[in-house]
Design a protein around this motif. Structure first.
Motif, PDB file in Angstrom:
ATOM      1  N   UNK A   5       0.831  -1.203   0.000  1.00 44.18           N
ATOM      2  CA  UNK A   5       0.000   0.000   0.000  1.00 44.18           C
ATOM      3  C   UNK A   5       0.869   1.258   0.000  1.00 44.18           C
ATOM      4  N   UNK A   6       2.157   1.094   0.234  1.00 42.46           N
ATOM      5  CA  UNK A   6       3.105   2.203   0.182  1.00 42.46           C
ATOM      6  C   UNK A   6       3.714   2.261  -1.223  1.00 42.46           C
ATOM      7  N   UNK A  14       8.700   6.815   0.151  1.00 37.87           N
ATOM      8  CA  UNK A  14       7.686   5.805   0.442  1.00 37.87           C
ATOM      9  C   UNK A  14       6.411   6.566   0.787  1.00 37.87           C
ATOM     10  N   UNK A  15       5.452   6.534  -0.124  1.00 39.21           N
ATOM     11  CA  UNK A  15       4.228   7.321   0.046  1.00 39.21           C
ATOM     12  C   UNK A  15       3.066   6.417   0.426  1.00 39.21           C
ATOM     13  N   UNK A  16       2.617   6.558   1.670  1.00 40.32           N
ATOM     14  CA  UNK A  16       1.502   5.768   2.154  1.00 40.32           C
ATOM     15  C   UNK A  16       0.236   6.605   2.228  1.00 40.32           C
ATOM     16  N   UNK A  17      -0.761   6.107   2.903  1.00 41.95           N
ATOM     17  CA  UNK A  17      -2.001   6.840   3.104  1.00 41.95           C
ATOM     18  C   UNK A  17      -1.828   7.828   4.245  1.00 41.95           C
ATOM     19  N   UNK A  18      -1.884   9.106   3.906  1.00 35.53           N
ATOM     20  CA  UNK A  18      -1.753  10.201   4.872  1.00 35.53           C
ATOM     21  C   UNK A  18      -0.375  10.291   5.533  1.00 35.53           C
ATOM     22  N   UNK A  19       0.620   9.659   4.962  1.00 34.00           N
ATOM     23  CA  UNK A  19       1.974   9.791   5.514  1.00 34.00           C
ATOM     24  C   UNK A  19       3.019   9.416   4.469  1.00 34.00           C
TER      25      UNK A  19
END
Length: 246
Positions: free
Chosen positions: A126-127, A200-205
């Motif tokens: 998911x990242x 590393x781009x995740x959900x909201x972070x």
């Protein structure tokens, strides 16, 4: 010069990196025995050296590997822009001599690769992973060898093949990233020695791992350290991770 001084041969010694390596060799108390430039063949002179350091061009790789094999000495390959055929040559040559190949000789960059591998191994898919790099206006290959080295580190951490999961230089109206892709973006301008970030781009972070090279002397010192380490090793293919003990 001391009894322990190493006799270096630099292939590409009049280039930016060659000049920096020559300076680093002197600072480390070693000797620049041979310098070879574009169109030159190190073969007749390689036997005078204890180690070769190659920062020339992919087209010269076979000649340089042959010179090291005939002389029976180790070689550090720092040339970038290599393709599958070049890596096959390197693999074959490493069966006959100690050979260290790397897209970047900076100790800091190689530690960054190690950390990025661990992060990619830890996070789930998911990242999203993006690799951003910037170099001086005259750099010819893109993405850089270092960016590709970082891409290899994170793809191995994630357990996927980089070649089948990379997206380079997106452009056009249909450029949505593919699920699980590793993206590359290359910037060029000015005199930047080399900046690299793994995002590393995740959900909201987001997690951003970065390294900035302020001067190419860091690569030169790393190349000298790699050569010092490589002398006396058994035939094989080595990396900067081996130099760092990672």
């Amino acid at each position: 010069m001391t009894d322990s001084a190493i006799r270096f041969g630099i292939i590409g010694h009049k280039g930016r990196m060659g000049k920096a390596i020559a300076k680093a060799i002197e600072q480390a108390g070693h000797v620049l025995q041979v310098g070879v430039d574009e169109g030159g063949n190190p073969g007749p002179l390689a036997s005078q050296c204890d180690v070769l350091v190659d920062f020339s061009a992919p087209t010269a790789l076979k000649t340089n590997l042959d010179a090291a094999k005939v002389a029976g000495i180790p070689i550090v390959i720092g040339t970038t822009g290599l393709d599958d055929e070049h890596f096959q040559m390197i693999e074959e040559a490493s069966q006959m001599l100690p050979l260290l190949q790397t897209g970047n000789t900076s100790l800091g960059v190689n530690l960054l690769c190690h950390i990025a591998h661990k992060v990619a191994e830890t996070l789930d898919t998911s990242w999203d992973i993006e690799i951003l790099e910037m170099h001086h206006r005259d750099k010819v290959d893109a993405p850089s060898g270092t960016a590709r080295q970082l891409g290899t580190a994170v793809s191995e951490g994630r357990g996927i093949a980089l070649g089948e999961n990379s997206e380079v230089g997106r452009s056009g109206p249909d450029s949505k990233r593919a699920p699980g892709a590793i993206g590359f973006a290359s910037l060029r301008g000015g005199t930047a020695a080399g900046d690299h970030s793994v995002i590393f781009a995740g959900n909201e972070e987001r997690i951003v791992l970065s390294h900035s090279a302020e001067d190419r002397s860091i690569f030169a010192r790393g190349a000298v350290k790699a050569a010092e380490w490589l002398i006396g090793k058994q035939p094989g293919l080595y990396s900067m991770n081996d130099v760092l003990g990672l």
